[in-house]
Design a protein around this motif. Structure first.
Motif, PDB file in Angstrom:
ATOM      1  N   GLU A   1       0.820  -1.216   0.000  1.00  0.00           N
ATOM      2  CA  GLU A   1       0.000   0.000   0.000  1.00  0.00           C
ATOM      3  C   GLU A   1       0.860   1.276   0.000  1.00  0.00           C
ATOM      4  O   GLU A   1       0.672   2.133  -0.871  1.00  0.00           O
ATOM      5  N   PRO A   2       1.815   1.447   0.928  1.00  0.00           N
ATOM      6  CA  PRO A   2       2.632   2.669   0.857  1.00  0.00           C
ATOM      7  C   PRO A   2       3.470   2.740  -0.417  1.00  0.00           C
ATOM      8  O   PRO A   2       3.631   3.831  -0.983  1.00  0.00           O
TER       9      PRO A   2
ATOM     10  N   ARG B   1       2.727   1.691  -3.363  1.00  0.00           N
ATOM     11  CA  ARG B   1       1.847   2.132  -4.432  1.00  0.00           C
ATOM     12  C   ARG B   1       1.541   3.626  -4.286  1.00  0.00           C
ATOM     13  O   ARG B   1       1.647   4.400  -5.245  1.00  0.00           O
ATOM     14  N   ASN B   2       1.175   4.033  -3.050  1.00  0.00           N
ATOM     15  CA  ASN B   2       0.776   5.419  -2.853  1.00  0.00           C
ATOM     16  C   ASN B   2       1.937   6.388  -3.058  1.00  0.00           C
ATOM     17  O   ASN B   2       1.722   7.519  -3.473  1.00  0.00           O
TER      18      ASN B   2
END
Lengths: 326, 336, 317, 296
Positions: free
Chosen positions: C110-111, C113-114
């Protein structure tokens, strides 16, 4: 607490305003000539002229709205087409019947539901639970009017124990509502519709009481009460029931508001002369002033009871009334 | 003689994967007039033991075997009502989270009066007077009796819980992690209240905690619990200064010391065994840097080691050398 | 050494029921790369709010936050994301810090990707960060979900997620208080190693001075939203200047039977804050209160190189 | 509980489903009822012995008020139509109304609940305010008046259900989102650079969907009851073959005084069974989705 109450009252006024405005929009902006909705062809010329003037039906919409609001505030709801009477008078005649029916059935339903629900919370598992919960759910799942039809066919048409409809036997006439209250005939007529509603309504308090009771019984302070060696009775009544009743009381107030409008079908099945039946008749016969009046009255009661429910909760739960987090 | 003496106590819970022995053949002695610390990590059965001693287990739990001898009587032979009559009069309880343990919709005065009147047989007026006295005893203003629990701060609630526990002059108080949820200063204040009252009223107390420092500060005696059993017990001074069990050694090095910047902390790698299928030997063996074949196969019996010091470890004889090795994080890192 | 993170005059005022609550008042601090700063105080002292403002999770009512020479007080959009990639948080409760539906791999991705890190790097980054928090082999953990891990393992994953974007600053809010005693040391050691080998700036929030001592060289003591004392941790503990710090040090229990059991040099509780906010907020509990304390709020003054205290006591040392 | 189970996820979920079936007879019963209703609706053409609209003859006379017999398992009604065939065909309109209304109401309620719970501030105030107004509108009267002012039919029923019943779902979803928003992993999503939209729809929404589905299964029931009430009062679609219309015809054609149980008991029982099925499923799945409740 007082501040909370004042806040809720202000909110109540705002919601009432919004609901009545919405009602105005609904009745005026529907397809067709809305002005015709409020003028029966059978009215005499003078009546038509008087109504046109008093409701400002010839004026622009915003002026009509102001007149509508002013009339509402004065309690002026217009004339019914069919009965040729003032809407306020007709509503005034019907309201007590609805209130009696609702209060009687709701009180019985909650008295039964609370006791049965608390009992079921203690008797976990077993045949009693296996039968009671589906039955409670089933009565909530059945259409009210169908329950009424079953009772009516069985107890009125076939067994003949109860009248088939209305509030009084044919030919009987009671002067006022207070005299009807002491009339056995009135209560005899009330029995079946009240029973129908009660059957329908008892499921909610029963399940709610059971669920919150189980919830509370699991709370740590109940474990503590057991550790303190308090008697089962003290634990159940003073701690568990007191806490578990909070949501039930709220539900009662909400139910009171909702039932007064929700009695529509039961009142129709039993020809019970209440607000709901009046509304159905008015809508079926395109008696718009009466329909509008009945709708506003039902909505007002609903909004009022929503506020009462909120206040009752705040009053009973010190965590809310003293501004702590819920 | 001990005020409370637990022999071979076993508490089982029914779970969906079968019964589990949360407390398994446990022995414990609590002498009169002392504070006994019951220490261990979460899930080792400390709270279950506390509740079992009070005789209030959850529905799924039951005492499967053993004796609980309290003031000379075996409580397991008592009828339910006799057991209930004993509760709070002779032994009381202080919960961890006082917020949930107090009835949220009743004033403290009502909760206090309930015990004093129903269990203590006091009149309403006597109960009011006694409530004020109890509040003063724990350092609360009696005027606060009129408040609801949510008006209280964490420390005040814990004090109120102590006042409730002392209401009927019990001889034994079981305190389940009474200071865990509190800040250091409040924690210290509550511990001081407990210590002072224990001394003044000659109470006996079981203080359940996971913090060795709390034990060191407040307890006369300590029992170290692991996976449902007591692995080491004795005088606090003795156990803390000269631990015999590797688990105790690990725990004493698990907390930083505010006055020592040089110390290195010891992590006890791994997690407690699944009590559905406990290991055949020592329950700590899988996490123990000193375990050998015998530890893995034979459960070590609890044996006395020096005056008033019990330990359940095959290697207790070597404790002096093990202690040195246990202070080194590298010793424990090998397990991971 | 120039500061990586610098805050000046941070202020946070909450409005509740028509009253103003000053959660944080005039807090200034700075952290340099490779340095660990501790903020210590009781719950409600504003330490968590301060940390959240520094991470831009809470909007400051006043004040300025500089990060690596740039003003990020009002950064938003792209700039805020860029800041987040470099300033990460380790949560208090590992049982709650990971999305229960996500696998460990997804939580770590998640991080990445973000923060728009190329997909080709993902696997390498995940593996190296899992090694750093000592969850090896990574593959045996990545497809599990949080409920299958123990508290200590979860906190390692939380740490891994904080480190995966290659931050320069780590904020840890009570990183071990929810963990079992036996695994706390493991987490603290991983945190310390990561800071040393990656040269991170670190900010620790705790109510426990012993823990702060173990991981931080510099410490700030907060009371009711204000800084009351700051300085090198060891000195602050051995010679506390502010009466509140003295109480805080005295209150920490130690795992030795021989210890100070005297009553605390402090009265009452946090709720005994004076209703009148002018003057010293600690005066109701202070053992050495003077008339001046009621009228004049003490400001932070330097008492020795690197040491500051907000107290009127002359010999506050 | 105390110890983590370390089994692989698929074994866990499979055994969970099995346990569910064994421990949740209510939910299983509800599912079975739905299964039967769907099968009957799909194969209504094959299953119904007669055309539900056909006026059946007995010789040259219309076969009115036939009692239960081998030819007519549930008899016929006053216009000589086969009751069983009508009940069977009624499943279709019930499913149609129930599903569309439930989907509409749950979609509105979930999105508004999510927005108001997560965003808070003025969005929350506006949505709460809207909900309060809508809660002040009595459901049945609103539907009747609307039907009378426009034209009766199922469209009004679906619209009324969607327009007036969303606050129930929204309130529950909002409460759930409010508590989720306090969860550290939602904050973690912010810290790891997620946009607000991503947090709401990727992180939070999947958590509340089961709850929304739960309300959906109940909302199907409310929609069917609403349709039945509207039809009964004469504001349904008069050309439709629905259980509500059947009850209305029975009431209007003296089925009660004739004691024609076979005419009005079955459609009402069908409504009850379908609504009950929704309740049962929601109770059962509540315990599966929120196991904490199940311990109680």
């Amino acid at each position: 607490m007082l501040k909370h109450a004042l806040g809720r009252l202000g909110h109540l006024v705002l919601v009432l305003w919004a609901v009545t405005t919405l009602t105005f929009v609904m009745f005026r902006l529907m397809p067709g000539d809305p002005t015709l909705n409020f003028l029966s062809p059978s009215f005499s010329e003078e009546t038509r002229a008087a109504l046109l003037k008093s409701f400002g039906l010839d004026r622009p919409m915003w002026e009509q709205y102001l007149i509508y609001m002013a009339n509402l505030l004065r309690g002026e709801l217009g004339m019914s087409f069919l009965q040729g009477k003032s809407v306020v008078v007709l509503l005034g005649e019907a309201l007590p019947n609805t209130v009696i029916l609702t209060v009687v059935s709701l009180s019985c339903a909650y008295a039964f539901g609370v006791v049965a629900g608390a009992f079921l919370a203690f008797r976990r598992g077993g045949l009693v639970e296996a039968l009671a919960i589906p039955s409670a759910l089933a009565t909530r799942a059945a259409p009210e009017f169908w329950l009424g039809m079953l009772l009516l066919t069985g107890f009125a048409f076939q067994a003949g124990w109860f009248p088939t409809g209305g509030a009084l036997s044919p030919g009987k006439e009671l002067g006022s509502f207070s005299t009807s209250l002491v009339s056995g005939d009135y209560w005899w007529h009330l029995a079946l519709p009240a029973l129908t509603l009660m059957l329908y309504l008892q499921g909610l308090p029963l399940l709610l009481m059971r669920a919150t009771m189980l919830d509370v019984l699991n709370d740590e302070f109940i474990v503590m009460a057991r550790m303190k060696g308090l008697s089962r009775w003290s634990i159940v009544i003073r701690h568990a029931a007191r806490n578990a009743l909070l949501p039930v009381v709220t539900a009662f107030a909400l139910g009171l508001g909702a039932s007064i409008g929700g009695n529509v079908v039961v009142e129709t099945v039993f020809a019970w002369p209440g607000i709901g039946r009046l509304l159905v008749q008015a809508v079926q016969t395109a008696d718009y002033p009466l329909a509008q009046g009945a709708f506003i009255l039902i909505a007002a009661v609903l909004v009022l009871m929503n506020t009462v429910a909120d206040l009752a909760y705040a009053l009973l739960d010190p965590r809310v009334s003293f501004g702590a987090k819920r | 003689m001990s005020l409370l003496s637990v022999r071979d106590l076993t508490v089982t819970y029914d779970t969906q994967r079968g019964p589990v022995r949360a407390v398994d053949g446990l022995d414990l002695d609590v002498p009169a007039g002392s504070i006994t610390g019951l220490v261990g990590e979460s899930g080792c059965g400390k709270s279950t033991l506390g509740r079992a001693l009070m005789g209030v287990l959850p529905d799924r739990g039951k005492i499967a075997a053993g004796e609980v001898i309290f003031e000379g009587q075996d409580l397991q032979t008592f009828s339910a009502s006799a057991r209930r009559a004993l509760r709070w009069r002779r032994m009381a309880f202080i919960p961890q989270t006082a917020m949930n343990a107090l009835d949220p919709v009743q004033r403290l005065s009502a909760q206090m009066a309930e015990i004093l009147i129903e269990r203590g047989g006091l009149s309403g007026r006597e109960a009011t007077a006694r409530s004020s006295e109890l509040f003063r005893l724990v350092g609360l203003d009696p005027a606060r009796l009129a408040a609801y629990p949510h008006h209280f701060s964490g420390g005040m609630r814990q004090r109120a819980s102590i006042a409730l526990a002392l209401a009927l002059n019990p001889s034994l108080v079981i305190a389940d992690e009474p200071v865990t949820a509190l800040d250091v200063i409040v924690q210290r204040q509550v511990l001081d209240v407990l210590r002072e009252l224990q001394a003044r009223l000659q109470l006996s107390m079981i203080l359940v905690t996971h913090d060795m420092a709390v034990v060191a500060y407040a307890c006369d005696r300590v029992a170290v619990m692991y996976a449902g059993q007591i692995v080491e017990a004795g005088l606090a001074a003795e156990v803390l200064e000269r631990p015999l069990h590797p688990y105790t050694m690990g725990l004493t090095h698990a907390f930083p010391d505010v006055h020592d910047s040089q110390m290195s902390l010891v992590p006890i790698e791994g997690s407690p065994p699944d009590l559905h299928t406990p290991p055949p030997g020592c329950r700590f063996a899988a996490r123990c840097p000193f375990a050998d074949a015998r530890c893995n196969n034979e459960p070590p019996p609890s044996r006395p080691f020096g005056p008033d010091h019990l330990v359940a470890c095959w290697h207790a004889e070597d404790a002096t050398t093990l202690r040195g090795r246990a202070a080194d994080p590298q010793t424990w890192a090998a397990i991971a | 050494m120039t500061a990586l993170l610098q805050a000046e005059g941070l202020q946070k005022t909450f409005h509740s029921r028509g009253r103003e609550v000053h959660a944080v008042q005039n807090v200034s601090l700075s952290v340099s790369p490779g340095e660990a700063l501790g903020i210590v105080g009781e719950s409600g002292c504003g330490k968590t709010t301060t940390a959240r403002m520094l991470l831009r999770l809470e909007e400051p009512s006043a004040g300025r936050i500089m990060f690596d020479g740039a003003d990020i007080t009002n950064a938003h959009g792209r700039h805020l994301i860029a800041y987040r990639a470099r300033a990460q948080l380790v949560f208090q409760n590992p049982f709650d810090a990971l999305n229960p539906r996500f696998t460990i791999r997804r939580s770590l991705t998640e991080p990445l990707r973000n923060f728009a890190i190329p997909v080709s790097e993902h696997q390498d980054r995940i593996e190296s960060v899992m090694r750093r928090v000592r969850l090896v082999p990574a593959e045996s953990w990545l497809d599990r979900r949080p409920h299958e891990l123990s508290g200590g393992q979860l906190q390692r994953v939380v740490l891994a997620r904080a480190l995966i974007s290659g931050p320069s600053l780590i904020v840890a809010d009570e990183p071990v208080s929810m963990l079992d005693v036996s695994v706390r040391a493991g987490i603290l050691n991983v945190l310390r190693d990561a800071r040393d080998s990656l040269g991170l700036a670190a900010l620790y929030i705790s109510h426990d001075l012993a823990l702060i001592r173990y991981v931080c060289e510099q410490t700030i003591v907060m009371y009711l939203g204000r800084i009351v004392e700051q300085g090198p941790t060891a000195e602050l503990i051995s010679r506390p200047a502010h009466p509140y710090t003295r109480a805080l040090v005295a209150a920490v229990p130690v795992a030795r039977v021989e210890q100070n059991r005297e009553g605390l040099p402090i009265r009452g509780s946090l709720s005994d804050a004076p209703p009148d906010p002018s003057g010293c907020l600690f005066r109701n509990r202070c053992p050495s209160v003077m008339p001046r304390c009621a009228t004049e709020a003490p400001t932070l003054r330097t008492i020795a190189p690197g040491r500051m205290v907000a107290c009127h006591l002359e010999g506050a040392m | 509980m105390l110890y983590w189970t370390r089994e692989c996820p698929s074994v866990r979920s499979a055994s969970r489903v099995l346990r569910f079936l064994r421990h949740e007879p209510f939910a299983v019963a509800g599912g079975a009822i739905y299964f039967v209703i769907v099968v009957v609706a799909v194969f209504a053409d094959e299953l119904a012995p007669y055309d539900p609209r056909a006026i059946l003859k007995l010789g040259s006379r219309i076969a009115r008020y036939q009692p239960i017999s081998a030819q007519h398992w549930l008899g016929t009604n006053s216009s000589g139509r086969d009751v069983l065939s009508q009940v069977i065909w009624g499943t279709r309109s019930a499913l149609e109304v129930g599903l569309t209304a439930a989907i509409a109401v749950v979609a509105i309620g979930t999105v508004l609940g999510l927005l108001s719970g997560y965003l808070g501030g003025w969005v929350d105030r506006v949505i709460t305010w809207l909900a309060d107004i809508v809660l002040g509108l009595p459901f049945l009267p609103f539907m009747l008046v609307l039907a009378a002012l426009t034209h009766p039919g199922t469209g009004i029923v679906v619209f009324s259900v969607a327009a007036l019943l969303w606050p129930n779902t929204a309130r529950v979803i909002r409460a759930q989102v409010l508590s989720l928003r306090e969860r550290a992993w939602v904050e973690a999503a912010r810290v790891t650079g997620c946009s607000t939209t991503r947090i709401m729809f990727v992180h939070v929404l999947p958590q509340v969907l089961p709850l929304a589905a739960l309300y959906g299964s109940v909302a199907i029931g409310w929609a069917i009851l609403a349709e039945a009430s509207a039809s009964f009062l004469g504001f349904g679609d008069p050309t439709a073959i629905s259980w509500g219309v059947m009850l209305q015809e029975a009431y209007a054609n003296q089925a009660l005084s004739r004691g024609a149980w076979n005419w009005f008991a079955p459609p009402g029982a069908a409504i009850m069974a379908m609504v009950l099925a929704g309740f049962l499923i929601s109770r059962g799945s509540e315990r599966l989705l929120f196991p904490k409740l199940a311990d109680q």
